[in-house]
Design an enzyme around this catalytic site. Structure first.
Site, PDB file in Angstrom:
ATOM      1  N   GLY A 148       0.804  -1.127  -0.163  1.00  0.00           N
ATOM      2  CA  GLY A 148      -0.084   0.146  -0.029  1.00  0.00           C
ATOM      3  C   GLY A 148       0.865   1.260  -0.028  1.00  0.00           C
ATOM      4  N   GLY A 149       2.098   1.302  -0.729  1.00  0.00           N
ATOM      5  CA  GLY A 149       2.710   2.344  -0.724  1.00  0.00           C
ATOM      6  C   GLY A 149       3.347   2.898   0.343  1.00  0.00           C
ATOM      7  N   SER A 226       4.998  -5.791  -2.269  1.00  0.00           N
ATOM      8  CA  SER A 226       5.486  -4.411  -2.452  1.00  0.00           C
ATOM      9  C   SER A 226       5.829  -3.676  -1.430  1.00  0.00           C
ATOM     10  CB  SER A 226       3.824  -3.850  -2.933  1.00  0.00           C
ATOM     11  OG  SER A 226       3.894  -2.627  -3.504  1.00  0.00           O
TER      12      SER A 226
END
Ligand SMILES: *[C@@H]1O[C@H](CO)[C@@H](O)[C@H](O)[C@H]1NC(C)=O
Ligand SMILES: *[C@@H]1O[C@H](CO)[C@@H](O)[C@H](O)[C@H]1NC(C)=O
Ligand SMILES: *[C@@H]1O[C@H](CO)[C@@H](O)[C@H](O)[C@H]1NC(C)=O
Ligand SMILES: *[C@@H]1O[C@H](CO)[C@@H](O)[C@H](O)[C@H]1NC(C)=O
Ligand SMILES: *[C@@H]1O[C@H](CO)[C@@H](O)[C@H](O)[C@H]1NC(C)=O
Length: 559
Positions: A148-149, A226
């Site tokens: 989620g960055g 991520s």
């Protein structure tokens, strides 16, 4: 709303922000977990007199097995007021039975902010969810670290109904995101890397309590995707990570070695945010700290819509005392590693970059291919130009660079973004660890399956891009977490992924995968059938070498 912030400027930083914005978008999903209205409930007594939790039941996706779910178990005190930005403090034991029938509040994100709640309630997000089939068993435990960055993500976005088909216990802890987690002034009040400390505390919680849920604390696998891959790989490198906390690790799409994974100027960022909050004397450390501690959650989120966040080097907790590449040199852990990327893992960066560029120049196709690709190269900092030159040579036909033939350059753009942002940081992590610890298995994969669903343009749509997303960033997770109504072959792919991930968690050997036998390979191509590639570096040119790469362009659209 968020996008507009991203468009503000097309500086290197602006582009990077754009890239990270999309991280968030594609790393998340709307949850479709089992229905919490199930009348039947179950209680578990935690260890050490911590208290009792009340859960209920869900069922698995393919064979309708019953599992127990405990959602929203708090593991830390709310990081609010003077505890905001601080390392987490273990939750004080409670009396009576704590209701864990619903997911806890997600850590504050501007799009999900419930303005009716107080700040203390909003920041009370350090909860975790546990899913298990047998409370008296001793099953391997998988702890998922969401992406989620670094500014979005929640337990709710990761439903367990596929993974619980297998005999494992799944734990999804929440960790702080955005400014409220990552901001640092390198002082005691904002020591930095608080979210990594959140995950460390959740892992300690697992050690203490997971046997009460039928999990084996000696067989814990962390897996992260991520931004979560950034956190998972930082745990591998950190001297603060106790050897007892986990036995194996899965690092999906990115690593702490990536340019986006380290915030290079947290001091400047804190100062900027202080100014933007309208506080005075932001140049004075004491005032700056006070401003950030006292600001309302909503105001902080508004002031940081165009900021990107990530771990820092030199935090006061000693989590990342040196650059990750330096820590890697002294890597000594014997932890089997499964790591990899999706075939076109960088196409989301290309999409963000395209949006940012289109907002800045009236007609992107008037730029040359060289100008277009230089903007991508400039997101990483190689002052010698070596990276630019090698990538230009490797990925582009000589005629292309000075032309405007962007359509033909699409596969090159795919490989360029994938190599820089995802594949290199993964390959370097894998091969360096293999070289230092050749007796500990390292498995590398490229996820190559193209199914019905994609995370390409997940939030804002993708029809305006003159290219397709390919095997997009986060598409691997579509098959691990039950977020999409899969059918036909997609279900087979999901079963293959779940089998691979859980078999690694169960005994350290992912079924049908080959470990590295040298720093060159082999690697595993994940598809309905698993095949092997000999040379890991060939993944860097996956798109240009693909005879069918015409499908990456949109026929009906010019750049
Ligand atoms: C954060 O993720 C949720 C769930 O996917 C999504 O609804 C929301 O829009 C995201 N927030 C931002 C700022 O992108
Ligand atoms: C996290 O869980 C505990 C118990 O359910 C609760 O006290 C806390 O408020 C939760 N967080 C939120 C805001 O849901
Ligand atoms: C649960 O695990 C215990 C211990 O391994 C085992 O004896 C029992 O049969 C299991 N129960 C079910 C329903 O599988
Ligand atoms: C952009 O430039 C290209 C090349 O000159 C031209 O073919 C195209 O019509 C232009 N598009 C717009 C929207 O102006
Ligand atoms: C790039 O590197 C140069 C030289 O090391 C440094 O001065 C500059 O601040 C760096 N820029 C970014 C954006 O990291």
């Amino acid at each position: 709303m968020r996008r507009r912030g991203v468009y503000v400027m097309l500086t290197l930083c602006g582009v990077l922000t754009a890239a990270l914005t999309t991280f968030l978008v594609i790393s998340l999903t709307g949850g479709q977990g089992a229905d919490a209205s199930d009348a039947q409930t179950v209680t578990v007594q935690l260890s050490n007199g911590q208290g009792e939790v009340l859960g209920n039941y869900g069922s698995t996706a393919w064979t309708d097995q019953t599992f127990m779910q405990f959602r929203g178990i708090p593991f830390a005190e709310p990081p609010t007021e003077e505890m905001r930005f601080q390392p987490p403090v273990a939750r004080i034991p409670w009396t009576g039975t704590l209701n864990a029938l619903n997911f806890g509040q997600r850590c504050p994100v501007i799009t999900n902010l419930d303005v009716l709640l107080s700040d203390a309630e909003l920041e009370d997000c350090l909860n975790l969810s546990v899913y298990t089939k047998n409370l008296s068993a001793s099953q391997p435990v998988m702890v998922y670290i969401y992406g989620g960055g670094f500014y979005n993500g929640s337990a709710e976005d990761h439903p367990p109904n596929y993974i619980l088909e297998k005999d494992v216990v799944l734990v999804v802890p929440q960790y702080r995101v955005g400014a409220l987690g990552w901001l640092s002034t390198y002082t005691e009040e904002l020591p930095g890397n608080a979210p990594i400390a959140d995950i460390l505390m959740a892992l300690e919680w697992v050690q203490l309590h997971i046997n009460r849920f039928g999990g084996d604390p000696q067989t814990v696998t962390i897996f992260g995707q991520s931004a979560g891959a950034g956190v998972a790989s930082s745990l591998l490198l950190s001297p603060r990570t106790g050897d007892h906390l986990f036995k194996r690790a899965i690092v999906q799409s990115g690593s702490i070695l990536a340019s986006w994974a380290i915030n290079k100027d947290p001091r400047g960022q804190s100062r900027r945010i202080c100014d933007r909050l309208g506080c005075s004397s932001c140049e004075q450390q004491e005032q700056l700290v006070k401003c950030l501690q006292k600001a309302k959650v909503q105001d902080i989120l508004i002031a940081t819509t165009s900021e990107s966040f990530s771990p820092i080097v030199g935090d006061l907790q000693g989590i990342l005392p040196q650059q990750p590449s330096e820590l890697l040199k002294n890597y000594r852990r014997q932890i089997p590693l499964l790591t990899g990327f999706t075939q076109h893992d960088g196409s989301f960066v290309l999409a963000s970059y395209y949006d940012a560029l289109a907002a800045k120049v009236s007609n992107v196709s008037l730029l040359s291919v060289r100008q277009f690709s230089q903007g991508i190269n400039d997101m990483v900092n190689d002052t010698s130009g070596l990276t630019d030159n090698i990538l230009n040579r490797m990925l582009f036909k000589p005629y292309m660079l000075n032309s405007n033939d962007h359509n033909s350059a699409v596969p090159s753009y795919f490989d360029l973004t994938s190599s820089i942002f995802m594949k290199s940081p993964v390959i370097t992590l894998a091969t360096r660890i293999y070289t230092l610890q050749p007796s500990t298995p390292v498995y590398v994969y490229s996820f190559d399956y193209e199914g019905q669903y994609t995370r390409f343009g997940y939030e804002f749509g993708n029809s305006h891009y003159p290219f397709n997303g390919g095997v997009h960033h986060s598409n691997d997770n579509i098959y691990l977490f039950s977020t999409h109504p899969l059918e036909g072959q997609d279900i087979q792919m999901s079963q293959k992924m779940v089998e691979t991930w859980t078999s690694f968690a169960i005994d350290g050997t992912p079924n049908d995968l080959s470990p590295l036998t040298s720093a060159s390979g082999p690697y595993n191509q994940l598809n309905l059938e698993i095949t092997k590639g000999e040379d890991l570096l060939e993944t860097l040119t996956a798109a240009i070498d693909d005879p069918d790469n015409g499908r990456l362009q949109r026929e009906d659209m010019e750049f």
